[in-house]
Scaffold this motif. Structure first.
Motif, short mmCIF file in Angstrom:
data_model
loop_
_atom_site.label_atom_id
_atom_site.label_comp_id
_atom_site.label_asym_id
_atom_site.label_seq_id
_atom_site.Cartn_x
_atom_site.Cartn_y
_atom_site.Cartn_z
N GLU A 191 7.80 36.02 41.37
CA GLU A 191 7.90 36.14 42.82
C GLU A 191 9.02 35.27 43.35
O GLU A 191 9.84 35.69 44.17
CB GLU A 191 6.56 35.78 43.48
CG GLU A 191 5.53 36.87 43.32
CD GLU A 191 4.10 36.38 43.46
OE1 GLU A 191 3.91 35.18 43.74
OE2 GLU A 191 3.18 37.19 43.28
N ALA A 192 9.07 34.04 42.81
CA ALA A 192 10.12 33.11 43.23
C ALA A 192 11.49 33.68 42.89
O ALA A 192 12.42 33.64 43.70
CB ALA A 192 9.93 31.76 42.56
N ALA A 193 11.59 34.26 41.68
CA ALA A 193 12.87 34.83 41.26
C ALA A 193 13.26 35.99 42.17
O ALA A 193 14.43 36.15 42.52
CB ALA A 193 12.78 35.29 39.81
N THR B 212 11.28 35.02 31.40
CA THR B 212 10.42 35.67 30.40
C THR B 212 10.65 35.09 29.01
O THR B 212 9.73 34.59 28.36
CB THR B 212 10.70 37.18 30.39
OG1 THR B 212 10.67 37.65 31.74
CG2 THR B 212 9.64 37.90 29.59
N LEU B 213 11.90 35.17 28.55
CA LEU B 213 12.19 34.82 27.17
C LEU B 213 11.80 33.37 26.82
O LEU B 213 11.10 33.16 25.82
CB LEU B 213 13.66 35.10 26.87
CG LEU B 213 13.98 35.40 25.41
CD1 LEU B 213 13.09 36.50 24.86
CD2 LEU B 213 15.45 35.78 25.24
N GLN C 155 11.98 47.49 37.52
CA GLN C 155 10.85 47.95 36.73
C GLN C 155 10.05 49.01 37.46
O GLN C 155 9.60 49.97 36.87
CB GLN C 155 9.94 46.77 36.40
CG GLN C 155 10.30 46.13 35.08
CD GLN C 155 9.30 45.09 34.68
OE1 GLN C 155 8.40 44.77 35.46
NE2 GLN C 155 9.44 44.56 33.51
N ARG C 156 9.88 48.83 38.77
CA ARG C 156 9.07 49.77 39.51
C ARG C 156 9.73 51.15 39.52
O ARG C 156 9.11 52.16 39.33
CB ARG C 156 8.85 49.27 40.94
CG ARG C 156 7.52 49.71 41.49
CD ARG C 156 7.29 49.06 42.85
NE ARG C 156 7.35 47.61 42.80
CZ ARG C 156 7.89 46.86 43.75
NH1 ARG C 156 8.45 47.40 44.81
NH2 ARG C 156 7.87 45.55 43.64
N GLY D 58 18.61 38.73 39.41
CA GLY D 58 18.70 40.04 38.78
C GLY D 58 17.72 40.17 37.64
O GLY D 58 17.12 39.19 37.19
N THR D 59 17.54 41.40 37.17
CA THR D 59 16.60 41.66 36.08
C THR D 59 16.97 40.86 34.83
O THR D 59 16.12 40.27 34.18
CB THR D 59 16.61 43.16 35.74
OG1 THR D 59 16.47 43.89 36.95
CG2 THR D 59 15.46 43.50 34.81
N PHE D 60 18.28 40.86 34.53
CA PHE D 60 18.71 40.15 33.32
C PHE D 60 18.46 38.66 33.42
O PHE D 60 17.96 38.03 32.51
CB PHE D 60 20.20 40.42 33.06
CG PHE D 60 20.43 41.72 32.38
CD1 PHE D 60 20.24 41.84 31.01
CD2 PHE D 60 20.79 42.84 33.11
CE1 PHE D 60 20.42 43.06 30.38
CE2 PHE D 60 20.97 44.06 32.49
CZ PHE D 60 20.78 44.18 31.12
N TYR D 61 18.81 38.12 34.59
CA TYR D 61 18.61 36.70 34.81
C TYR D 61 17.13 36.36 34.66
O TYR D 61 16.75 35.43 33.95
CB TYR D 61 19.12 36.31 36.21
CG TYR D 61 19.03 34.84 36.48
CD1 TYR D 61 20.08 33.99 36.16
CD2 TYR D 61 17.88 34.30 37.06
CE1 TYR D 61 19.99 32.63 36.40
CE2 TYR D 61 17.78 32.94 37.30
CZ TYR D 61 18.84 32.11 36.97
OH TYR D 61 18.73 30.78 37.20
N THR D 62 16.27 37.14 35.31
CA THR D 62 14.83 36.90 35.23
C THR D 62 14.36 36.95 33.78
O THR D 62 13.58 36.12 33.33
CB THR D 62 14.06 37.98 36.03
OG1 THR D 62 14.74 38.18 37.27
CG2 THR D 62 12.64 37.57 36.27
#
Lengths: 318, 298
Positions: free
Chosen positions: B199-201, B216-217, A9-10, B207-211
């Motif tokens: 932060e933990a992730a 998020t979702l 994102q950054r 990865g972004t997708f995993y997060t």
């Protein structure tokens, strides 16, 4: 808001800003287009490609408010000189403003605008007034079947206007309330009342009960505590609720279309009806649209911190 | 009202002025009565008409016809077609709103200059009058000089003159109007996701997708569902926008109902159709409110 959360994102930040700018522009383009059309000279309003740079004029707004007739011959120089500035723009276009005696004849627009204002303001006052009392009742006192009653209140808001309009039309016809301000005010009050109860309940729930209890200990009666402690504390909530109710009533179309046609007709059914007749003047319609949308745009900014709460009937707060 | 008498009669205030019970009833009952008189009574009134062949345009008393209106409506392929068009409209517009609105929320969920202003500007469309929005989008879609055809470079494309195009065109306008609504709810959800989860992730090198799919979702799903149910309900009732933009080509059930009641003056049958629509709306409302309460408790 803590937002930048991962490396990906950054890294995307500058791209994200460009994307945000583009999205904002695309979303606002329709509004900007109608706003610019309201200031365009008639000849370029429907040009292809659309004219972007032009000298803005207020002629569409003058036309919006006045009744006009075609001039048979150009005005004499003296008459032209004697005309006020706003009328010159009309004379330039080969028309003149209709007068009876010295009084300029107004078009239907100001009347429809005024109807919208009357109906929206009065129904808002009624809905928010009743809603605040009821919300206090629900917020402070226990009651069997409270959830059911609240659901009942909310469900009246969810009724499709067309469904309610059929019996209301028949009843109004019987009581002579079709095409009256009172008729619309009653309907808009009923429509907004449930919303007002739900939203105000959320606001009043947030006022600590201890405030009133302290007042009761000090010798206030419950009613005094309500008027002198709770109402002032709820002022922001009342204002936000009122603005939401106003916007709903201001924007309402279906009831107004079915139950009014002349005397009490509001702006929403009137504005689209203008394109049905003859050669429409787009610049004038755009001017009328812009003036009608302007109060809502201003209110949206005033409400920006309460929008989430408003659209979820007070269920979600920020 | 099946309520009353759960208050404490010994409360301090009960001894001064109005008792709490009186205040509660005086505050609540007028609203309940008002809503019954102006919402429930009319519905009961039209329930009666739905069993008759009454026509409001003719001065002739209504005749009782039993369930005939309902039977004819439910076996009329035209009406089913109206429901199909409405369903297509709901799927197109609500689907589009969920995607665009959620996309906008993901885009806006970061720090950038003029954030407050940009967010409010993006929310503007949903506050406007659908009838007036319909009017000016009709101008935007004008085949010969409309700016949309010019911007897309597609010649004189007829957006509103046949049912397929008109359905898409009105749904697009609806998406423009209501994506901000989904965006608003999604943004609220996103800003409420606890930062320490991310932060933990990050520490776990997720990865972004995993997060996104695991953190998020799931956390914003309740708010997205509220948006989905509410928009579905509103889109199902939709009248103003397609009525102003293209009455003939986007025959949603609400528009059909309007025509039956106020153009053909088939009052009895229209009342019956109104009831069929009402049952659907109440079912969705019920789901919505249950969900709203669930989210509220969190």
């Amino acid at each position: 808001m803590p937002a930048v959360t991962s490396r990906a994102q950054r890294a995307a930040h500058p791209i994200a800003i460009v994307a945000i700018a583009a999205a904002t522009l695309i979303f606002l383009a329709p509004i900007l287009w109608i706003a610019s059309t309201a200031f365009k000279p008639r000849a370029i309003a429907t040009s292809v490609p659309p004219t972007v740079v032009f000298t803005p004029e207020v002629t569409p707004f003058v036309k919006l408010f006045t009744k006009r007739v075609q001039l048979k011959e150009p005005p004499t120089p003296e008459a032209y000189e004697a005309a006020p500035w706003w009328e010159k723009t009309i004379l330039d276009g080969g028309e003149r403003v209709l007068r009876v005696g010295d009084d300029v004849q107004l078009s239907q627009y100001p009347n429809r605008f005024l109807n919208s204002l009357i109906v929206a303001v009065i129904s808002t006052v009624l809905a928010v007034g009743m809603g605040t009392f009821t919300a206090y009742g629900f917020s402070r006192f226990k009651m069997a079947g409270e959830a059911d009653l609240l659901f009942f209140i909310l469900s009246t808001r969810m009724l499709p206007p067309i469904v309610v309009a059929i019996p209301m039309f028949l009843m109004y016809r019987t009581f002579g309330l079709t095409d009256t301000h009172v008729g619309l005010i009653i309907l808009y009050t009923a429509f907004n009342l449930s919303f007002s109860v739900w939203l105000m309940k959320g606001f009043i729930d947030e006022i600590p009960k201890e405030y009133e209890e302290a007042a009761l200990v000090d010798g206030y009666s419950r009613l005094e505590a309500f008027f002198k402690i709770v109402l002032p504390e709820a002022a922001t909530g009342i204002a936000a609720t009122a603005v939401f109710c106003f916007i709903t009533a201001w924007n309402e179309y279906a009831f107004a279309l079915i139950l009014t046609n002349r005397r009490a007709q509001t702006a929403p059914p009137f504005i689209p009806s203008q394109i049905g007749s003859g050669l429409p003047e787009w610049t004038v319609i755009a001017a009328g649209t812009l003036l009608f949308l302007l109060p809502v745009a201003i209110f949206t900014f005033a409400l920006r911190n309460h929008l989430l709460r408003g659209v979820t009937f007070g269920a979600i707060r920020k | 009202m099946a309520v009353l008498a759960t208050l404490d009669p010994n409360s301090r205030a009960a001894s001064r002025g109005w008792s709490d019970l009186t205040i509660r009833n005086a505050f609540i009952l007028p609203t309940i009565i008002f809503l019954i008189v102006f919402n429930i009574f009319p519905l009961v009134y039209s329930l009666g008409f739905s069993f008759t062949n009454y026509r409001a345009s003719v001065n002739r008393p209504a005749e009782f016809v039993g369930l005939q209106n309902y039977r004819e409506l439910l076996s009329n392929p035209d009406i089913w077609n109206n429901f199909t068009i409405t369903a297509q409209y709901v799927i197109l517009s609500v689907g589009g709103q969920m995607i665009v609105g959620f996309g906008l929320a993901l885009l806006l969920n970061r720090k950038f200059p003029f954030k407050g202003l940009v967010t409010t500007l993006l929310l503007l469309p949903m506050m406007l009058s659908p009838a007036v929005v319909g009017l000016f989008w009709k101008l935007l879609y004008d085949p010969s000089w409309g700016p949309i055809n010019y911007a897309l470079g597609i010649g004189k494309f007829e957006w509103l003159s046949n049912p397929t195009n008109a359905l898409i065109a009105t749904a697009l306008t609806d998406i423009w109007m209501w994506s901000p609504f989904v965006m608003l709810l999604a943004l609220a959800g996103l800003s409420a996701v606890p930062k320490h989860l991310y932060e933990a992730a990050a520490i776990d090198r997720a990865g972004t997708f995993y997060t996104f799919f695991r953190i998020t979702l799931p956390l914003i799903t309740p708010l997205l569902l509220i948006a989905l149910i509410f928009r579905t309900m509103e889109a199902f009732k939709t009248f103003d926008l397609p009525f102003v933009m293209s009455t003939a080509n986007v025959q949603t059930i609400a528009i059909r109902l309007y025509q039956m009641a106020f153009q053909s003056w088939d009052t009895g049958r229209a009342s019956a159709l109104a009831y069929i629509v009402l049952i659907v709306v109440l079912a969705i409302t019920n789901i919505y409110v249950k969900y709203l309460n669930k989210v509220k408790e969190r």
